[in-house]
Design a protein around this motif. Structure first.
Motif, PDB file in Angstrom:
ATOM      1  N   HIS A 158       0.854  -1.187   0.000  1.00  0.00           N
ATOM      2  CA  HIS A 158       0.000   0.000   0.000  1.00  0.00           C
ATOM      3  C   HIS A 158       0.899   1.249   0.000  1.00  0.00           C
ATOM      4  CE1 HIS A 158      -2.329  -3.285   1.871  1.00  0.00           C
ATOM      5  NE2 HIS A 158      -3.364  -2.749   1.252  1.00  0.00           N
ATOM      6  N   HIS A 186       0.101  -0.760   7.267  1.00  0.00           N
ATOM      7  CA  HIS A 186      -1.227  -0.521   6.683  1.00  0.00           C
ATOM      8  C   HIS A 186      -2.070  -1.761   6.943  1.00  0.00           C
ATOM      9  CE1 HIS A 186      -4.192   1.042   3.717  1.00  0.00           C
ATOM     10  NE2 HIS A 186      -4.513  -0.248   3.736  1.00  0.00           N
ATOM     11  N   GLY A 188      -5.643  -3.026   6.190  1.00  0.00           N
ATOM     12  CA  GLY A 188      -6.954  -2.959   5.539  1.00  0.00           C
ATOM     13  C   GLY A 188      -7.384  -4.358   5.158  1.00  0.00           C
ATOM     14  N   GLY A 189      -7.996  -4.506   3.969  1.00  0.00           N
ATOM     15  CA  GLY A 189      -8.331  -5.845   3.466  1.00  0.00           C
ATOM     16  C   GLY A 189      -7.061  -6.663   3.338  1.00  0.00           C
ATOM     17  N   GLY A 190      -5.968  -6.011   2.936  1.00  0.00           N
ATOM     18  CA  GLY A 190      -4.626  -6.592   2.952  1.00  0.00           C
ATOM     19  C   GLY A 190      -3.804  -5.863   4.002  1.00  0.00           C
ATOM     20  N   ASN A 258     -14.858 -10.773   6.067  1.00  0.00           N
ATOM     21  CA  ASN A 258     -13.667  -9.904   6.048  1.00  0.00           C
ATOM     22  C   ASN A 258     -13.881  -8.689   6.955  1.00  0.00           C
ATOM     23  OD1 ASN A 258     -15.468  -8.320   4.680  1.00  0.00           O
ATOM     24  ND2 ASN A 258     -14.331  -8.224   2.762  1.00  0.00           N
ATOM     25  N   ASP A 259     -14.974  -8.717   7.706  1.00  0.00           N
ATOM     26  CA  ASP A 259     -15.379  -7.550   8.490  1.00  0.00           C
ATOM     27  C   ASP A 259     -14.932  -7.705   9.957  1.00  0.00           C
ATOM     28  OD1 ASP A 259     -16.627  -5.524   9.803  1.00  0.00           O
ATOM     29  OD2 ASP A 259     -18.638  -5.939   9.045  1.00  0.00           O
ATOM     30  N   ALA A 260     -13.907  -6.943  10.327  1.00  0.00           N
ATOM     31  CA  ALA A 260     -13.360  -7.057  11.678  1.00  0.00           C
ATOM     32  C   ALA A 260     -14.376  -6.621  12.732  1.00  0.00           C
ATOM     33  CB  ALA A 260     -12.094  -6.215  11.792  1.00  0.00           C
ATOM     34  N   GLY A 308      -8.131   0.640   7.871  1.00  0.00           N
ATOM     35  CA  GLY A 308      -9.423   0.473   8.557  1.00  0.00           C
ATOM     36  C   GLY A 308      -9.324  -0.230   9.903  1.00  0.00           C
ATOM     37  N   LEU A 309      -8.438  -1.243   9.998  1.00  0.00           N
ATOM     38  CA  LEU A 309      -8.336  -2.001  11.260  1.00  0.00           C
ATOM     39  C   LEU A 309      -7.799  -1.144  12.400  1.00  0.00           C
ATOM     40  CD1 LEU A 309      -6.849  -5.342   9.871  1.00  0.00           C
ATOM     41  CD2 LEU A 309      -9.055  -5.138  11.022  1.00  0.00           C
ATOM     42  N   TYR A 311      -8.941   1.532  13.347  1.00  0.00           N
ATOM     43  CA  TYR A 311     -10.075   2.091  14.106  1.00  0.00           C
ATOM     44  C   TYR A 311     -10.401   1.206  15.314  1.00  0.00           C
ATOM     45  CZ  TYR A 311     -11.351   5.362  10.370  1.00  0.00           C
ATOM     46  OH  TYR A 311     -11.346   6.376   9.452  1.00  0.00           O
TER      47      TYR A 311
END
Ligand SMILES: Nc1ncnc2c1ncn2[C@@H]1O[C@H](COP(=O)(O)OP(=O)(O)OP(=O)(O)O)[C@@H](O)[C@H]1O
Ligand SMILES: CCCC(=O)O
Length: 362
Positions: A158, A186, A188-190, A258-260, A308-309, A311
């Motif tokens: 990323h 980073h 996120g999804g990855g 895939n939603d933490a 995102g993770l 957060y």
């Protein structure tokens, strides 16, 4: 000196959405996430075939938001799986378009970024750029040695968000990115963990193709011998194995999501498997940070957690618990990719930087 008010259109194509933003003088005028119907996208046999459809949705969104295209000074897209190149802002040229269209280094939604930027810009007779694509390669030769002579380690990460966040933290320190040593994570999804030294990412896990920590959608490093056995078991086609590594690996493979946030809800309800897997993801990230600290010989100005993770307060504390002995930890949740694209183009338009030229012999 009075600065010109350059208006810039930014385009970030993802697997299920296209994010766009219009910036003037570096400030956001409008932003929209155009969500695409998964079923509709699946009708296209290759990512590249979606270009005309995505271009139309972008033009419609700009029209809806009352954006006058004739006022644009440049269009900038998130760059894709090109040949390995140093970081920076690149003018979109024929060589780049050819590699993006043919998927020279593989298929990734971000391959559409440069193409869409070029197609919209050329109709308006303005410049098109990409900034810090996922193939930015500033790795030291020593980091490329995999231990398996047929395979060299690759830098796929990323880059756009990692470098943007590193610049932001450096500015908060009152220093330049080029003076500092960071570990940027980073999530996120990855998930990619980069060792940044004086403005260069000298080592990083290949987030796309089975290296590093597992993530919401990626398997990360998999025991090689067992993977070989699975590949030759006769039970799977190559693309099925690849999907287990990218897209259906990590949290998706273990927990079906895939939603933490959903995983945290399951843990709160007493799901022990979800708890173990979630803890393991944090554990693997911490191990990768430890490895990056060794690359930096322990001289680390800060560890920066983003994506995102970041957060997730509990998730962040599971990581910090294991790595705070290394250095200060700074949390920058989410990503600022549209802003980073606009800033990359602006540095060139303001002549603070020269646009780099993409060549096939780089
Ligand atoms: N408040 C939150 N707490 C915990 N996790 C969160 C929170 N908000 C988002 N996430 C998680 O962050 C992950 C998505 O991160 P992000 O949006 O950065 O990924 P992406 O942009 O789809 O992929 P990539 O960053 O790899 O390009 C998901 O697992 C999501 O559930
Ligand atoms: C950005 C490259 C890594 C990934 O897609 O996970």
């Amino acid at each position: 000196m009075v600065q010109k008010h350059f208006r810039i259109l930014t385009i970030n194509p993802g697997s299920t959405s296209t994010k766009i933003g219009v910036f003037e003088h570096g400030k956001l005028l409008m932003e929209e996430t155009i969500r695409h119907d998964r079923e509709l996208l699946s009708k296209y046999d290759a990512i590249i075939a979606q270009y005309q459809f995505r271009k139309q949705t972008i033009l419609e969104a700009l029209d809806r938001n009352g954006i006058n295209l004739s006022k644009l000074a440049a269009v900038v897209g998130r760059g894709g799986l090109l040949r390995p190149i140093p970081g920076g802002t690149y003018a979109v040229n024929e060589a780049m378009l050819e590699d993006l269209r043919t998927g020279y280094s593989g298929q990734h939604a971000s391959n559409l970024g440069g193409i869409l930027a070029y197609e919209i810009a050329s109709q308006l007779n303005i410049e098109a750029f990409i900034v810090d694509p996922v193939v930015v390669d500033e790795m030291e030769p020593i980091a490329k040695v995999s231990g398996f002579a047929d395979v060299e380690r690759k830098s796929i990460f990323h880059a756009l968000n990692q470098k943007a966040v590193a610049r932001q933290v450096a500015a908060e320190f009152g220093k330049s990115y080029e003076e500092l040593r960071f570990i940027v994570v980073h999530m996120g999804g990855g998930i990619t963990v980069g060792a940044h030294v004086n403005g260069r990412v000298i080592d990083v896990n290949n987030g796309l193709h089975g290296e590093g920590p597992f993530s919401p959608e990626r398997a990360g490093t998999v025991p090689a011998g067992d993977l070989v056995s699975l590949c030759f078991s006769g039970e799977y086609y190559a693309d099925e194995i690849m999907k287990k590594i990218v897209g259906q690996g990590g949290l998706v493979g273990y927990l079906g999501t895939n939603d933490a946030v959903e995983v945290e809800t399951r843990i709160a309800k007493g799901d022990e498997r979800a708890e173990l897997v979630y803890e393991a993801m944090a554990y693997q990230i911490a191990k990768e940070i430890g490895a990056a600290a060794a690359v930096l010989k322990g001289k680390v100005d800060a560890i920066v957690l983003t994506g995102g993770l970041a957060y997730g307060k509990q998730f962040v504390s599971k990581i910090t618990d294991r790595v705070q002995w290394i250095g200060d930890i700074i949390v920058k949740p989410g990503e600022n990719e549209l802003q980073a694209l606009a800033e990359g183009a602006l540095r060139v338009l303001r002549k603070q930087e020269e646009a780099k030229v993409y060549r096939i012999d780089m």
